[in-house]
Design a protein around this motif. Structure first.
Motif, mmCIF file in Angstrom:
data_model
loop_
_atom_site.group_PDB
_atom_site.id
_atom_site.type_symbol
_atom_site.label_atom_id
_atom_site.label_comp_id
_atom_site.label_asym_id
_atom_site.label_seq_id
_atom_site.Cartn_x
_atom_site.Cartn_y
_atom_site.Cartn_z
ATOM 1 N N PHE A 67 0.843 -1.197 0.000
ATOM 2 C CA PHE A 67 0.000 0.000 0.000
ATOM 3 C C PHE A 67 0.879 1.248 0.000
ATOM 4 O O PHE A 67 0.654 2.173 -0.782
ATOM 5 N N TYR A 68 1.904 1.271 0.867
ATOM 6 C CA TYR A 68 2.817 2.430 0.919
ATOM 7 C C TYR A 68 3.477 2.661 -0.437
ATOM 8 O O TYR A 68 3.602 3.797 -0.891
ATOM 9 N N GLU A 75 -5.233 3.073 6.724
ATOM 10 C CA GLU A 75 -5.533 4.061 7.750
ATOM 11 C C GLU A 75 -6.995 3.965 8.158
ATOM 12 O O GLU A 75 -7.593 2.912 8.011
ATOM 13 N N THR A 76 -7.557 5.035 8.687
ATOM 14 C CA THR A 76 -8.878 4.999 9.313
ATOM 15 C C THR A 76 -9.962 4.388 8.443
ATOM 16 O O THR A 76 -10.685 3.486 8.886
ATOM 17 N N GLU A 80 -11.759 0.771 9.299
ATOM 18 C CA GLU A 80 -13.207 0.663 9.494
ATOM 19 C C GLU A 80 -13.841 -0.260 8.462
ATOM 20 O O GLU A 80 -14.731 -1.045 8.787
ATOM 21 N N SER A 81 -13.387 -0.183 7.230
ATOM 22 C CA SER A 81 -13.934 -1.029 6.176
ATOM 23 C C SER A 81 -13.628 -2.502 6.444
ATOM 24 O O SER A 81 -14.505 -3.365 6.291
ATOM 25 N N ARG A 106 -3.827 -6.931 14.376
ATOM 26 C CA ARG A 106 -3.583 -5.843 13.420
ATOM 27 C C ARG A 106 -2.532 -4.873 13.940
ATOM 28 O O ARG A 106 -2.422 -4.637 15.127
ATOM 29 N N ASP A 107 -1.809 -4.305 13.003
ATOM 30 C CA ASP A 107 -0.908 -3.195 13.338
ATOM 31 C C ASP A 107 -1.181 -2.022 12.406
ATOM 32 O O ASP A 107 -0.319 -1.228 12.087
#
Length: 108
Positions: A67-68, A75-76, A80-81, A106-107
């Motif tokens: 992803f990076y 992230e948020t 949440e998803s 998770r981290d």
């Protein structure tokens, strides 16, 4: 054995947001689908299901660098998803695991 609806929507917010590369969201989804396949295969204890959820979460953790590398991150909205998707699955199968416990490894 109960099955998840073939039209179940995984990771809705991530798929709707162009910030998340679809190919990576697809990879993430596959890890969740593996848990669904495990649950649908036969009866399992809560501990066995939690073990699979831990494996899923660790595999998702391992996607963070991808992803990076694509100017994105877990992230948020992603958190949440993922949590909403996993929680909906747990509820569908009447599995009594709190969402925070389900994704405890998770981290992100």
């Amino acid at each position: 054995m109960k099955k998840l609806d073939a039209n179940f929507n995984y990771l809705i917010d991530m798929y709707e947001d162009s910030y998340y590369p679809k190919v990576l969201v697809d990879k993430l989804k596959l890890h969740i689908v593996e848990v669904v396949d495990f649950i649908e295969a036969s009866e399992h204890t809560t501990e066995e299901i939690q073990e699979q959820l831990d494996k899923m979460t660790i595999a998702i953790n391992d996607l963070q660098d991808e992803f990076y590398a694509n100017d994105s991150e877990l992230e948020t909205v992603a958190r949440e998803s993922i949590a909403e998707t996993v929680n909906a699955i747990l509820q569908h199968f009447n599995i009594n695991i709190e969402i925070e416990e389900a994704i405890r490894e998770r981290d992100w």
